[in-house]
Design an enzyme around this catalytic site. Structure first.
Site, PDB file in Angstrom:
ATOM      1  N   LYS A 230       0.865  -1.185   0.000  1.00  0.00           N
ATOM      2  CA  LYS A 230       0.000   0.000   0.000  1.00  0.00           C
ATOM      3  C   LYS A 230       0.893   1.224   0.000  1.00  0.00           C
ATOM      4  O   LYS A 230       1.657   1.448   0.935  1.00  0.00           O
ATOM      5  CB  LYS A 230      -0.915  -0.007   1.219  1.00  0.00           C
ATOM      6  CG  LYS A 230      -1.790   1.232   1.301  1.00  0.00           C
ATOM      7  CD  LYS A 230      -2.771   1.174   2.449  1.00  0.00           C
ATOM      8  CE  LYS A 230      -3.637   2.417   2.483  1.00  0.00           C
ATOM      9  NZ  LYS A 230      -4.600   2.386   3.585  1.00  0.00           N
TER      10      LYS A 230
ATOM     11  N   LYS B 284      -2.122  -1.579  -3.831  1.00  0.00           N
ATOM     12  CA  LYS B 284      -2.998  -0.406  -3.762  1.00  0.00           C
ATOM     13  C   LYS B 284      -2.172   0.864  -3.865  1.00  0.00           C
ATOM     14  O   LYS B 284      -1.176   0.961  -3.156  1.00  0.00           O
ATOM     15  CB  LYS B 284      -3.734  -0.451  -2.424  1.00  0.00           C
ATOM     16  CG  LYS B 284      -4.616   0.730  -2.139  1.00  0.00           C
ATOM     17  CD  LYS B 284      -5.249   0.570  -0.799  1.00  0.00           C
ATOM     18  CE  LYS B 284      -6.108   1.775  -0.523  1.00  0.00           C
ATOM     19  NZ  LYS B 284      -6.697   1.740   0.787  1.00  0.00           N
TER      20      LYS B 284
HETATM   21  C1  PBG Z   1      -7.128   3.819   5.482  1.00  0.00           C
HETATM   22  C2  PBG Z   1      -7.594   3.484   4.119  1.00  0.00           C
HETATM   23  C3  PBG Z   1      -7.451   4.330   3.022  1.00  0.00           C
HETATM   24  C4  PBG Z   1      -8.061   3.692   1.939  1.00  0.00           C
HETATM   25  C5  PBG Z   1      -8.573   2.465   2.392  1.00  0.00           C
HETATM   26  N1  PBG Z   1      -8.257   2.351   3.757  1.00  0.00           N
HETATM   27  C6  PBG Z   1      -6.866   5.686   2.919  1.00  0.00           C
HETATM   28  C7  PBG Z   1      -5.575   5.990   3.530  1.00  0.00           C
HETATM   29  O1  PBG Z   1      -4.705   5.136   3.738  1.00  0.00           O
HETATM   30  O2  PBG Z   1      -5.416   7.160   3.859  1.00  0.00           O
HETATM   31  C8  PBG Z   1      -8.133   4.284   0.562  1.00  0.00           C
HETATM   32  C9  PBG Z   1      -9.151   3.761  -0.375  1.00  0.00           C
HETATM   33  C10 PBG Z   1      -9.429   4.619  -1.543  1.00  0.00           C
HETATM   34  O3  PBG Z   1      -8.799   5.667  -1.796  1.00  0.00           O
HETATM   35  O4  PBG Z   1     -10.340   4.240  -2.294  1.00  0.00           O
HETATM   36  N2  PBG Z   1      -6.822   2.857   6.363  1.00  0.00           N
END
Ligand code: PBG
Length: 310
Positions: free
Chosen positions: A179, A232
């Site tokens: 991520k 991601k």
């Molecule tokens: C946070 C989380 C995020 C997303 C899913 N879980 C955002 C972040 O890490 O700030 C992003 C999903 C998206 O942008 O569609 N735990």
């Protein structure tokens, strides 16, 4: 005959935003067509999606400021509306696959995925207890897949142990393995009102410059007992999806994130491209790169297109 990749509705998992209360529905400004829903309306939405063949859902809570604290302590209270909603969804649709989110940010006054100390540092190891508690409550509510999106080191093993110790051996973990600290999460943070109050997430999310580091993260997650490895965002990281698919036998998931959705929608609204064609091409490309599971806000729309083209 010679087409190498085919999209199918069973590839999709649909992220949903849950509101507290009843009869509530608000559109996310930066994600046209995506709504935050209270549980009564979410059940209707899930039913409509299941009629289109979508069987997997990832539910995120929109948490009012009054419920937030430094330790995200409400997140693992059984009576909290998110946990009650998970139970209700599973009772109503036992055949649906329900994934949850494990991270502190929606519940935290700091807006970070982990505990923040007085100097602004994120406390990785101390956070694991909170994550374990969240995962256990969600499993008790009937979640099929636990989705740790927090990127704390060691959380997959920690959560796996907590689940196994409590007889949830059959609850899976989809690890957010690679991520990245990405600008493409902006609309999601609007949807949940979960943006960090200070600093950024670069001490725990990955540097977009790094590919080899994804291998280190994937090795750890595999060893720690993850059932899926996720990349991601998806579109700017197709090379990472391919890298993991080429090197690991676990199913690979890709999260086609909020900013990727918003870009296509916005350009489509301006008439600058054909949004439906761009949607289908993006999803196909994510699958071609090697994702078995695609988390996407386009799930419902793409399912309708696939159905119409049958
Ligand atoms: C946070 C989380 C995020 C997303 C899913 N879980 C955002 C972040 O890490 O700030 C992003 C999903 C998206 O942008 O569609 N735990």
């Amino acid at each position: 005959m010679v087409e190498e990749t085919k999209l199918s509705v069973s590839d999709f998992m649909y992220p949903l935003f849950l509101l507290e209360g009843k009869g509530k529905k608000t559109e996310v400004d930066s994600m046209p067509g995506i709504y935050r829903l209270s549980i009564d309306l979410m059940l209707k939405e899930i039913e409509a999606c299941m009629n289109l063949g979508i069987n997997a859902f990832d539910v995120f809570p929109v948490v009012d400021e009054k419920h937030k604290d430094k330790m995200a302590s409400i997140s693992y209270e059984e009576e909290f509306f998110y946990n009650q909603a998970l139970k209700k969804i599973k009772e109503t649709f036992p055949e649906a696959c329900i994934m949850t989110d494990v991270a502190m940010d929606p519940y935290s006054t700091d807006g970070h995925d982990g505990i923040v100390d007085e100097n602004g540092n994120i406390l990785n190891d101390e956070t694991l207890d909170v994550l374990g508690n969240m995962a256990l409550t969600q499993a008790e509510m009937g979640a099929d897949i636990i989705g740790p999106s927090d990127m704390m080191d060691g959380r997959v093993e920690f959560i796996r142990d907590v689940l196994d110790d409590n007889e949830f051996e059959n609850t899976s973990i989809m690890s957010y393995t690679a991520k990245y600290a990405s600008a493409f999460y902006g609309p999601f943070r609007d949807a949940l009102d979960s943006a960090p109050k200070s600093g950024d997430k670069k001490t725990y999310q990955m540097n977009p410059a790094n590919q080899r580091e994804a291998i280190i993260e994937a090795d750890l997650d595999e060893e720690e007992g993850a059932d899926f490895l996720m990349v991601k965002p998806a579109l700017a990281y197709l090379d990472v999806i391919k890298l993991l698919n080429d090197n690991y036998d676990l199913p690979i998931a890709a999260y086609n994130v909020s900013g990727e959705y918003a870009m296509i929608k916005a350009a489509g609204q301006k008439g600058w491209l054909d949004p439906q064609a761009a949607m289908m091409e993006s999803l196909l490309s994510i699958k071609r790169a090697g994702a078995n599971v695609i988390l996407t806000y386009f799930a419902k729309e793409a399912a309708q297109v696939l159905k119409a083209n049958k």
